[in-house]
Design an enzyme around this catalytic site. Structure first.
Site, PDB file in Angstrom:
ATOM      1  N   GLU A 145       0.841  -1.194   0.000  1.00 59.43           N
ATOM      2  CA  GLU A 145       0.000   0.000   0.000  1.00 59.43           C
ATOM      3  C   GLU A 145       0.879   1.248   0.000  1.00 59.43           C
ATOM      4  O   GLU A 145       1.859   1.307   0.744  1.00 59.43           O
ATOM      5  CB  GLU A 145      -0.922   0.021   1.221  1.00 59.43           C
ATOM      6  N   GLU A 281      -2.514  -3.505   6.963  1.00 56.23           N
ATOM      7  CA  GLU A 281      -3.654  -4.381   7.197  1.00 56.23           C
ATOM      8  C   GLU A 281      -3.810  -5.511   6.190  1.00 56.23           C
ATOM      9  O   GLU A 281      -4.918  -6.005   5.966  1.00 56.23           O
ATOM     10  CB  GLU A 281      -4.952  -3.551   7.172  1.00 56.23           C
ATOM     11  N   ASN A 282      -2.732  -6.006   5.585  1.00 50.69           N
ATOM     12  CA  ASN A 282      -2.836  -7.092   4.612  1.00 50.69           C
ATOM     13  C   ASN A 282      -3.849  -8.140   5.073  1.00 50.69           C
ATOM     14  O   ASN A 282      -3.860  -8.548   6.225  1.00 50.69           O
ATOM     15  CB  ASN A 282      -1.480  -7.775   4.433  1.00 50.69           C
ATOM     16  N   GLU A 315      -5.924  -2.078  12.679  1.00 49.75           N
ATOM     17  CA  GLU A 315      -5.618  -2.954  11.540  1.00 49.75           C
ATOM     18  C   GLU A 315      -6.661  -4.054  11.377  1.00 49.75           C
ATOM     19  O   GLU A 315      -7.007  -4.440  10.251  1.00 49.75           O
ATOM     20  CB  GLU A 315      -4.220  -3.559  11.715  1.00 49.75           C
TER      21      GLU A 315
END
Length: 877
Positions: A145, A281-282, A315
């Site tokens: 990101e 926050e994958n 997250e």
């Protein structure tokens, strides 16, 4: 393959990829070499050709696509099409594959092989280093990101191009390999292994994640049966215990609140030694800085504990708000970050009600006010041009203003209605993309309120209002205008959900204020000269607007504060509004100082924390405006803080709250910075006891920064013993929170030579790239000229090392805001005009504006009559 800056086909000059060919499923195989710091990749993407075009354009950057490896095969056909030309357009970060004829409409597979570098820029597919004994080793980590998946594999690297992913990693046999989904199959082959993961749900490229390294873990299970693990470097797993507990309780909380189960079978959270932001926050594999995930009961402060909780809840909120439902484009970034910020406090309040986080939330709103009060601010929904502009909108507007207006809307609609509307939105747009208007529609349907009309004025224009209020007869007359810290008139107009109390919180009322002026009838008897009679707007500070009261109303609020009639949130808000109005030259400094005296009996930790923040700002600006009153100013401010400092004392009491522990550290640090000699002496004594015995109870983590700052106050080039002692502690510890605490104090000397030595440490291997800013950010007022000279002298090196990360390089620029003269603003502006870059243009403009605001404030203060005498009187015990 040609590498050039000129061609670009259909997307040249546009930030968006064409939609003629759409990805549906990626098969991605990566093989990182952790010693050579390179990687190989093979990619095949199942696509849908929507239009019969003769080119496919996708994103790629810092990759080499192998010659002859690119092919396209229509589904059900034996024909394999090869591109006639292959161009990597570096400026636009796109790969253009031009075919001799139009591709057939329908399904097909695009395939290619490529290679890249495990870079040291903390973005894309990068390397993070750690030590095992005397040996330095690497792990491989992804950070995609906002737009860096393209640095790991060629892709449609925009949020709207959602697809599923099948990921396979070839890695050393002794390393842990993680990705978004659980392992489906693992095959050993000598010294290496091939790890195959389950197919992901449909998701955006920026959420894909891979970690390869030596890791240990703790594991827990939610009451819903979801496996949760916290991964760390070996030997640190126990430090993940607190974060694990937070995650195990948070996931079911969100499942209930969003009325939608957590969509994945597992949640892994990994502490990464080198990490640019706080966390990422994958989907199913959240990565963190060590300081944002790990907590040491002995050496971490209470503030660190709270930060870990809020970051973890933030997250995990993204797993729904951002991952399951994703913004359509970066213009709607705030839908991700504003909501995750707000709901993280909701979860933290559920888990730790004793923290009273909603009063602390006001600090986030203050940060948003501070940025949004600038002419150089931007709307919450901001148009994004070049991809390099995206980093700059990961700021207090998207996160903190976004969160603040959500809190305002929730208060207006009521908590239950808001929750139902939010849950409806999540269900409707699950696995899809959404825009701001989609959320407003869901909330309007649930509430029956004109949400879009109300909220458009807050998201589509920059800034926020200040309400000028005066009591005329039996009514309040209100006038709204845009608040600007420059003191200039603004042009915005907002629909304001006004809240109001008169004499008592039982008289709470609400009203929507439209237009520049309004009249609100007051049914209660109001005599602002009588004790206990007051009027307070923006009750609980849930609205995103400031209030400027007429003299009589302001005087009644001062009395209400000193008399204990106002609740903590409102005491916080009155102080912050006056401070901001004073800084904008709309109120004289003497009004602010008079108000501050009303807080002499303040006991709430969050309100006292903000009183400390305001006090430090007052001390700094008065030292610039009227140097002759600097010591008396510090004397007054010390007197203001001594009573609460004595109440909490130096030593913790068994069973005391985390809030008291946090307050103790803030108070002692403030008194040290104000030069309160007894506090400085005590702090230094405790430090040297700690230096002799690291296990002493005399210097717990909460007061270490105060002690470290006290030591650095007396460090000179002739006597660097204190500096050397701090460096010794820094080199001994591997706890990130302790290391950043020390770094933030090393340059806090008034000696030019010492400041330069501390800053030069940034350029060595002793300081990780992610932590360099802490040193520069810790420079005292007396060292700012030295720091600015050092920044200019080393700018080329800083830019080469950190320039690819707009987030980190921008933090260096923000240190220039400590100045307060128009001449210095001109100098800063000119320097960055000659040496700037696209990724920091907005930041530079904002910093220059802040310096000009300071300069104007300095001149305004100098015009106040009798100020020296007032300060001398206030400083008396």
């Amino acid at each position: 393959m040609r590498d050039n800056d000129e061609s670009g086909g259909a997307v040249k000059g546009s930030p968006r990829l064409p939609t003629s060919v759409l990805p549906r499923h990626y098969n991605l195989r990566l093989k990182p070499d952790l010693q050579a710091c390179v990687f190989d990749g093979d990619l095949s993407v199942d696509v849908e050709v929507v239009e019969g075009v003769d080119e496919i354009i996708i994103n790629a950057a810092d990759l080499k696509v192998r010659d002859g490896s690119v092919s396209f095969r229509p589904t059900g056909s034996s024909q394999v099409l090869k591109p006639a030309t292959l161009d990597l357009v570096t400026d636009h970060e796109i790969l253009v594959m031009k075919f001799k004829e139009a591709l057939p409409v329908g399904q097909g597979t695009l395939s290619m092989s490529f290679e890249g570098t495990l870079n040291d820029q903390m973005k894309g597919f990068y390397r993070s280093s750690y030590s095992v004994g005397d040996e330095k080793r690497n792990m491989a980590v992804t950070q995609f990101e906002p737009a860096d998946a393209r640095r790991c594999f060629p892709s449609w690297d925009e949020p709207s191009f959602k697809a599923t992913f099948k990921i396979v990693i070839e890695a050393p046999a002794d390393r842990v390999v993680l990705s978004n989904m659980p392992v489906e199959n693992e095959k050993m082959s000598g010294d290496s292994k091939v790890v195959e993961f389950q197919v992901t749900p449909i998701m955006s490229t920026y959420l894909v994640a891979v970690v390869v390294g030596e890791l240990s873990y703790l594991e827990g299970t939610t009451r819903d049966g979801t496996s949760v693990r916290v991964y760390t470097l070996p030997g640190k797993a126990e430090l993940g215990k607190f974060a694990l507990g937070v995650a195990v309780e948070t996931l079911p909380f969100y499942t209930e609140y969003f009325e939608t189960p957590y969509p994945l079978p597992k949640m892994d959270m990994v502490a990464i030694p080198d990490f640019a932001a706080g966390a990422m926050e994958n989907y199913g594999l959240v990565t963190y800085r060590e300081t944002a995930l790990l907590f040491d009961e002995k050496h971490s402060a209470a503030a660190n504990k709270q930060r870990v909780a809020v970051v973890v809840t933030h997250e995990l909120a993204h797993q729904w708000f951002g991952n399951l439902v994703t913004m359509e484009w970066w213009t709607h970034l705030w839908l991700n970050e504003g909501f995750a910020t707000w709901v993280s406090y909701l979860a933290a309040d559920y888990l730790f009600p004793e923290w009273k986080v909603w009063t602390q939330f006001n600090e986030l709103t203050v940060d948003a006010y501070r940025l949004d009060g600038l002419v150089e601010s931007h709307p919450i929904e901001v148009e994004v041009g070049h991809v390099r502009e995206i980093d700059e909108i990961f700021d207090a507007i998207s996160y903190k203003k976004g969160a603040s207006i959500i809190r305002m809307l929730q208060t207006y609609l009521c908590a239950k209605t808001f929750q139902k509307g939010l849950a409806s939105y999540i269900k409707k747009f699950a696995y899809r993309n959404a825009a701001t208007e989609d959320l407003w529609d869901s909330l309007s349907s649930e509430s029956g309120q004109p949400v879009k009309e109300l909220m458009n004025s807050w998201t589509k224009q920059k800034g926020y209002p200040v309400l000028a209020v005066k009591l005329v007869g039996d009514a309040l007359e209100l006038h709204q205008s845009q608040f600007l810290s420059t003191g200039q008139p603004g042009f915005g107009e907002w629909v304001i959900p006004l809240t109001l109390c008169c004499n008592s919180y039982d008289s709470y009322k609400t009203s929507l204020v439209r237009g520049t002026s309004a009249r609100i009838p007051i049914s209660h008897e109001v005599d602002t000269k009588s004790k206990g009679k007051w009027i307070k707007l923006n009750v609980g500070q849930t609205g995103f607007y400031r209030v400027q009261y007429d003299d009589h109303l302001a005087a009644s609020l001062r009395s209400a504060i000193s008399g204990g009639y106002l609740q903590p949130d409102d005491r916080f808000g009155v102080l912050d509004d006056i401070y901001a109005l004073c800084k904008a030259c709309r109120e004289p400094m003497r009004v602010l100082l008079s108000l501050m005296e009303a807080y002499s009996a303040e006991a709430d930790p969050a309100v006292l924390g903000h009183l400390i923040t305001v006090s430090r700002g007052v001390s700094w600006i008065l030292a610039d405006a009227i140097p002759a009153v600097a010591e008396d100013t510090k004397g007054f401010l010390s007197r203001l803080l001594l009573a609460p400092a004595k109440n909490v004392g130096w030593d913790a009491v068994p069973g005391e709250s985390d809030l008291v522990s946090m307050l103790r550290g803030d108070l002692m640090l403030a008194l040290v910075l104000f030069g309160h000699e007894p506090t400085v002496i005590e702090a230094k004594e405790r430090f040297y006891e700690f230096l002799k015995d690291r296990n002493t109870s005399r210097l717990p983590a909460d007061i270490r920064k105060a002690a470290y700052s006290a030591v650095m106050r007396s460090v000179t080039a002739a006597d660097k013993s204190g500096y050397d002692a701090l460096l010794q502690i820094y080199r001994e510890t591997d706890l990130g929170q302790e290391r950043t605490r020390i770094l933030s104090c090393l340059a806090a000397s008034s000696d030019t030579e010492v400041v330069r030595e501390a800053l030069n440490l940034i350029l060595t291997d002793e300081v990780r790239n992610q932590d360099a800013f802490f040193v520069l950010g810790g420079v005292r007022r007396e060292g700012r000229e030295t720091a600015w000279s050092w920044l200019k002298e080393n700018w080329s090196l800083l830019r080469s090392r950190w320039g690819d990360s707009g987030f980190l390089i921008s933090r260096f620029v923000t240190t220039t805001t400590s100045f307060s003269s128009q001449e210095k603003a001109d100098e800063i502006e000119e320097f960055f005009r000659q040496h700037g870059m696209l990724a920091i243009e907005r930041t530079v403009s904002q910093c220059v504006e802040r310096v000009r605001i300071n300069a104007r404030w300095v001149e305004f203060i100098r015009e106040e009559e009798g100020f020296k005498e007032l300060i001398s009187e206030l400083a008396l015990p």
